[in-house]
Design a protein around this motif. Structure first.
Motif, short mmCIF file in Angstrom:
data_model
loop_
_atom_site.label_atom_id
_atom_site.label_comp_id
_atom_site.label_asym_id
_atom_site.label_seq_id
_atom_site.Cartn_x
_atom_site.Cartn_y
_atom_site.Cartn_z
N HIS A 13 2.30 2.08 -3.21
CA HIS A 13 1.27 2.14 -4.26
C HIS A 13 1.55 1.06 -5.32
N ILE A 46 0.84 -1.20 0.00
CA ILE A 46 0.00 0.00 0.00
C ILE A 46 0.87 1.25 0.00
N TYR A 92 -6.98 -1.27 -5.01
CA TYR A 92 -5.81 -0.51 -4.56
C TYR A 92 -5.23 0.37 -5.67
#
Length: 116
Positions: free
Chosen positions: A18, A15, A50
């Motif tokens: 990215h 996360i 995501y």
């Protein structure tokens, strides 16, 4: 619990970087994924979710409870703070089930809730 910490540290790293593909690899082929949008099944939906998150989003988590359901299943309940560069931090609660399979430990169930 080190099983969940190891898996969640990889999730957080994906996360924070990215890297939707890295996050998606942490989910089983039939994982139920419920973020803050309609649910999906499997890694493709996780990657799409995501990929739609803003650049600069970061995740910090605290494991609140764990339960060893069997040798190959672990339940976790945690608080997650998603921070952003251009808006206030979003605090949520996350329930996960991790399953051990031929690929090692992966998320089999992921459900976010906003309380209060």
């Amino acid at each position: 619990m080190s099983i969940l910490s190891t898996l969640l540290d990889q999730w957080k790293a994906g996360i924070d970087a990215h890297d939707p593909a890295a996050v998606a690899k942490l989910f089983t082929d039939d994982a139920i994924f419920q973020g803050l949008h309609p649910y999906s099944i499997g890694p493709a939906g996780v990657a799409e979710y995501y990929a739609s998150q803003p650049l600069g989003m970061r995740a910090d988590y605290e494991i609140l409870e764990t339960r060893q359901l069997s040798d190959d299943l672990v339940l976790g309940y945690l608080e997650v703070a998603f921070s952003f560069v251009d808006r206030p931090t979003l605090k949520v609660f996350l329930s996960i089930i991790a399953r051990r399979n031929d690929s090692g430990w992966q998320f089999d169930h992921y459900q976010v809730s906003k309380l209060g």
